[in-house]
Design an enzyme around this catalytic site. Structure first.
Site, mmCIF file in Angstrom:
data_model
loop_
_atom_site.group_PDB
_atom_site.id
_atom_site.type_symbol
_atom_site.label_atom_id
_atom_site.label_comp_id
_atom_site.label_asym_id
_atom_site.label_seq_id
_atom_site.Cartn_x
_atom_site.Cartn_y
_atom_site.Cartn_z
ATOM 1 N N HIS A 126 0.825 4.198 -2.866
ATOM 2 C CA HIS A 126 0.531 5.546 -2.394
ATOM 3 C C HIS A 126 1.683 6.499 -2.778
ATOM 4 O O HIS A 126 1.465 7.596 -3.289
ATOM 5 C CB HIS A 126 0.390 5.422 -0.872
ATOM 6 C CG HIS A 126 -0.148 6.586 -0.152
ATOM 7 N ND1 HIS A 126 -1.141 6.484 0.795
ATOM 8 C CD2 HIS A 126 0.183 7.881 -0.181
ATOM 9 C CE1 HIS A 126 -1.397 7.676 1.298
ATOM 10 N NE2 HIS A 126 -0.608 8.540 0.719
ATOM 11 N N HIS B 238 -5.180 -5.879 -3.587
ATOM 12 C CA HIS B 238 -6.164 -6.031 -2.510
ATOM 13 C C HIS B 238 -6.362 -7.497 -2.116
ATOM 14 O O HIS B 238 -7.306 -7.827 -1.416
ATOM 15 C CB HIS B 238 -7.486 -5.352 -2.900
ATOM 16 C CG HIS B 238 -7.372 -3.856 -2.946
ATOM 17 N ND1 HIS B 238 -8.272 -3.041 -3.604
ATOM 18 C CD2 HIS B 238 -6.432 -3.020 -2.414
ATOM 19 C CE1 HIS B 238 -7.902 -1.777 -3.464
ATOM 20 N NE2 HIS B 238 -6.794 -1.737 -2.765
ATOM 21 N N ARG C 134 0.834 -1.199 0.000
ATOM 22 C CA ARG C 134 0.000 0.000 0.000
ATOM 23 C C ARG C 134 0.875 1.257 0.000
ATOM 24 O O ARG C 134 0.606 2.234 -0.686
ATOM 25 C CB ARG C 134 -0.912 -0.041 1.226
ATOM 26 C CG ARG C 134 -1.558 1.263 1.583
ATOM 27 C CD ARG C 134 -2.945 1.388 0.993
ATOM 28 N NE ARG C 134 -3.660 2.511 1.568
ATOM 29 C CZ ARG C 134 -4.440 3.310 0.865
ATOM 30 N NH1 ARG C 134 -4.629 3.088 -0.420
ATOM 31 N NH2 ARG C 134 -5.067 4.315 1.426
HETATM 32 C C1 HEM Z 1 -7.427 1.277 -7.917
HETATM 33 C C2 HEM Z 1 -7.401 2.233 -7.031
HETATM 34 C C3 HEM Z 1 -7.250 1.960 -5.558
HETATM 35 C C4 HEM Z 1 -8.051 2.415 -4.585
HETATM 36 C C5 HEM Z 1 -9.253 3.321 -4.749
HETATM 37 C C6 HEM Z 1 -7.560 1.877 -3.341
HETATM 38 C C7 HEM Z 1 -8.096 2.134 -2.098
HETATM 39 C C8 HEM Z 1 -7.712 1.532 -0.940
HETATM 40 C C9 HEM Z 1 -8.298 1.774 0.341
HETATM 41 C C10 HEM Z 1 -9.415 2.767 0.616
HETATM 42 C C11 HEM Z 1 -7.697 0.961 1.236
HETATM 43 C C12 HEM Z 1 -8.031 0.755 2.705
HETATM 44 C C13 HEM Z 1 -7.716 1.899 3.594
HETATM 45 C C14 HEM Z 1 -8.283 1.551 4.930
HETATM 46 O O1 HEM Z 1 -9.504 1.600 5.079
HETATM 47 O O2 HEM Z 1 -7.515 1.206 5.830
HETATM 48 C C15 HEM Z 1 -6.720 0.196 0.523
HETATM 49 C C16 HEM Z 1 -5.919 -0.750 1.092
HETATM 50 C C17 HEM Z 1 -4.915 -1.395 0.423
HETATM 51 N N1 HEM Z 1 -4.541 -1.172 -0.880
HETATM 52 FE FE1 HEM Z 1 -5.556 -0.130 -2.258
HETATM 53 N N2 HEM Z 1 -6.482 1.099 -3.591
HETATM 54 C C18 HEM Z 1 -6.243 1.123 -4.938
HETATM 55 C C19 HEM Z 1 -5.197 0.508 -5.590
HETATM 56 C C20 HEM Z 1 -4.216 -0.218 -4.965
HETATM 57 C C21 HEM Z 1 -3.011 -0.666 -5.608
HETATM 58 C C22 HEM Z 1 -2.618 -0.344 -7.040
HETATM 59 C C23 HEM Z 1 -2.325 -1.389 -4.687
HETATM 60 C C24 HEM Z 1 -0.997 -2.075 -4.839
HETATM 61 C C25 HEM Z 1 -0.650 -2.725 -5.928
HETATM 62 C C26 HEM Z 1 -3.107 -1.385 -3.477
HETATM 63 C C27 HEM Z 1 -2.771 -2.055 -2.329
HETATM 64 C C28 HEM Z 1 -3.486 -1.992 -1.148
HETATM 65 C C29 HEM Z 1 -3.172 -2.806 0.017
HETATM 66 C C30 HEM Z 1 -2.101 -3.879 0.124
HETATM 67 C C31 HEM Z 1 -4.066 -2.415 1.013
HETATM 68 C C32 HEM Z 1 -4.121 -2.951 2.450
HETATM 69 C C33 HEM Z 1 -3.228 -2.132 3.333
HETATM 70 C C34 HEM Z 1 -3.085 -2.695 4.731
HETATM 71 O O3 HEM Z 1 -3.836 -3.564 5.138
HETATM 72 O O4 HEM Z 1 -2.161 -2.245 5.414
HETATM 73 N N3 HEM Z 1 -4.234 -0.642 -3.677
HETATM 74 N N4 HEM Z 1 -6.740 0.571 -0.795
#
Ligand code: HEM
Ligand SMILES: *[C@@H]1O[C@H](CO)[C@@H](O)[C@H](O)[C@H]1NC(C)=O
Ligand SMILES: *[C@@H]1O[C@H](CO)[C@@H](O)[C@H](O)[C@H]1NC(C)=O
Ligand SMILES: *[C@@H]1O[C@H](CO)[C@@H](O)[C@H](O)[C@H]1NC(C)=O
Length: 317
Positions: free
Chosen positions: A61, A186, A57
């Site tokens: 970011h 995700h 993440r």
């Molecule tokens: C397509 C657009 C994307 C959106 C709108 C998005 C949005 C989000 C949101 C809102 C969260 C959770 C925040 C929370 O409530 O704690 C999240 C978590 C996460 N995202 Fe995305 N994301 C996107 C793309 C990506 C990409 C490209 C990756 C990596 C390749 C990614 C990897 C992750 C990971 C691994 C988590 C979990 C983080 C944790 O548990 O520490 N996301 N994302």
């Protein structure tokens, strides 16, 4: 010609300059770099299974704001709030893993390796150590000197529809296939209720719950978030195998068990839906596409991004 100029204008200030980076960048100057970083990630994972999700993440970011320049790692200075203190920082954690890796790398080859490269390498290890694919990371990124909380507005929102997602990705040189493959990130991690409340409460003027959610899944999300509505940490895992890098995310998506509207949006065009189906039915196809798209995303650079090699990932030199 006009079309080309327009296309070029859209890519500014972002560009994927894979060619500026190279696989053997530190071969002579820091031959033990990669094994040092792998050890740091492995050590951290012994005590904290959420480290891989956090690193993945973090990298996304970081790369989406002024390119992959480790601007996300800089600490706020006085009343100048940095990216990491910007609004959607709720899930950001495990910065210490990169700090520890940086310390080990500085002891080995001082002043040579950027924090941005360390993060890109650590993410590759995190994915592989979670059961995902591995790949060779192009290196030679520079660390940025600018980090502003306000810039986190440039991140895509979990409420985005497919055209908004496509625009956000294409501004960074990323295609619809990249969008679908990278959303597979995700497969790791956790979401807080605030990130998906739009789907389970006041969805729109006529419906309380997003009808694309499988009903019993929606009910369980609601109960998690209602029962714990006072706890800031309430939420759910992004798929049912939260610490394993697999294609369950896509399988769940096809069953109406996605977490964000932005995940569900991948089913709303024939092209993206076909990719979701392909990745759901083949782990190998997903792994292949993810690697290709990760290399693209982690090579995003901008003219206002990387400039230097930091000594401490939290402060500019
Ligand atoms: C397509 C657009 C994307 C959106 C709108 C998005 C949005 C989000 C949101 C809102 C969260 C959770 C925040 C929370 O409530 O704690 C999240 C978590 C996460 N995202 Fe995305 N994301 C996107 C793309 C990506 C990409 C490209 C990756 C990596 C390749 C990614 C990897 C992750 C990971 C691994 C988590 C979990 C983080 C944790 O548990 O520490 N996301 N994302
Ligand atoms: C998120 O930002 C707030 C202030 O805006 C800050 O207090 C908090 O420490 C930040 N979280 C992380 C993980 O950096
Ligand atoms: C996505 O949302 C934007 C902004 O609300 C809207 O203009 C656009 O028509 C929507 N696109 C789709 C495909 O729903
Ligand atoms: C609410 O969402 C449903 C499903 O997407 C849609 O059919 C309906 O027209 C929407 N209602 C309003 C008032 O927007």
């Amino acid at each position: 010609m006009v079309a080309i100029l327009v296309a070029l204008a859209l890519f500014i200030p972002f560009s994927s300059s894979v060619n500026a980076l190279s696989l053997n960048y530190y071969d002579k100057t820091c031959p033990r770099l990669e094994s040092t970083i792998t050890s740091a990630v492995k050590n951290a994972m012994i005590n904290d299974k959420t480290v891989p999700a956090a690193l993945l993440r973090m990298h996304f970011h970081d790369c989406f704001i002024k390119g992959c320049d480790a601007s996300l790692l800089l600490a706020s200075k006085g009343n100048q709030k940095a990216e990491r203190d910007g609004p959607p920082n709720i899930s950001l954690h495990a910065f210490y893993v990169i700090d520890n890796a940086k310390k080990a790398v500085e002891a080995l080859c001082p002043g040579l390796v950027s924090c941005a490269d360390i993060l890109a390498l650590a993410v590759r290890d995190a994915v592989a150590l979670s059961g995902g694919p591995t790949w060779q990371v192009p290196k030679g990124r520079k660390d940025g000197r600018i980090s502003r909380a306000i810039d986190t507005r440039q991140l895509p929102s979990p409420t985005f529809n497919i055209s908004q997602l496509q625009q956000s990705f294409s501004q960074r040189g990323l295609s619809l296939e990249d969008l679908v493959a990278l959303s597979g990130g995700h497969t790791l991690g956790f979401a807080h209720c605030s990130s998906f409340q739009n789907r389970i409460h006041n969805f729109n003027a006529s419906l309380d719950i997003d009808p694309s959610l499988q009903p019993s899944f929606a009910a369980s999300l609601r109960s998690i978030c209602l029962a714990h509505n006072k706890a800031k940490n309430a939420g759910t895992t992004l798929d049912s195998t939260t610490a394993t890098f697999d294609n369950v995310y896509y399988k769940s998506l096809l069953q109406g068990k996605s977490i964000f509207s932005s995940d569900q949006a991948l089913l709303t065009t024939p092209e993206t839906k076909a990719l979701v189906s392909k990745f759901a039915s083949s782990q190998q196809e997903f792994d292949k596409a993810f690697v290709k798209s990760m290399i693209k995303m982690s090579s995003i650079t901008t003219s206002t991004g990387g400039q230097e090699i930091r000594l401490d990932c939290k402060v500019v030199r």
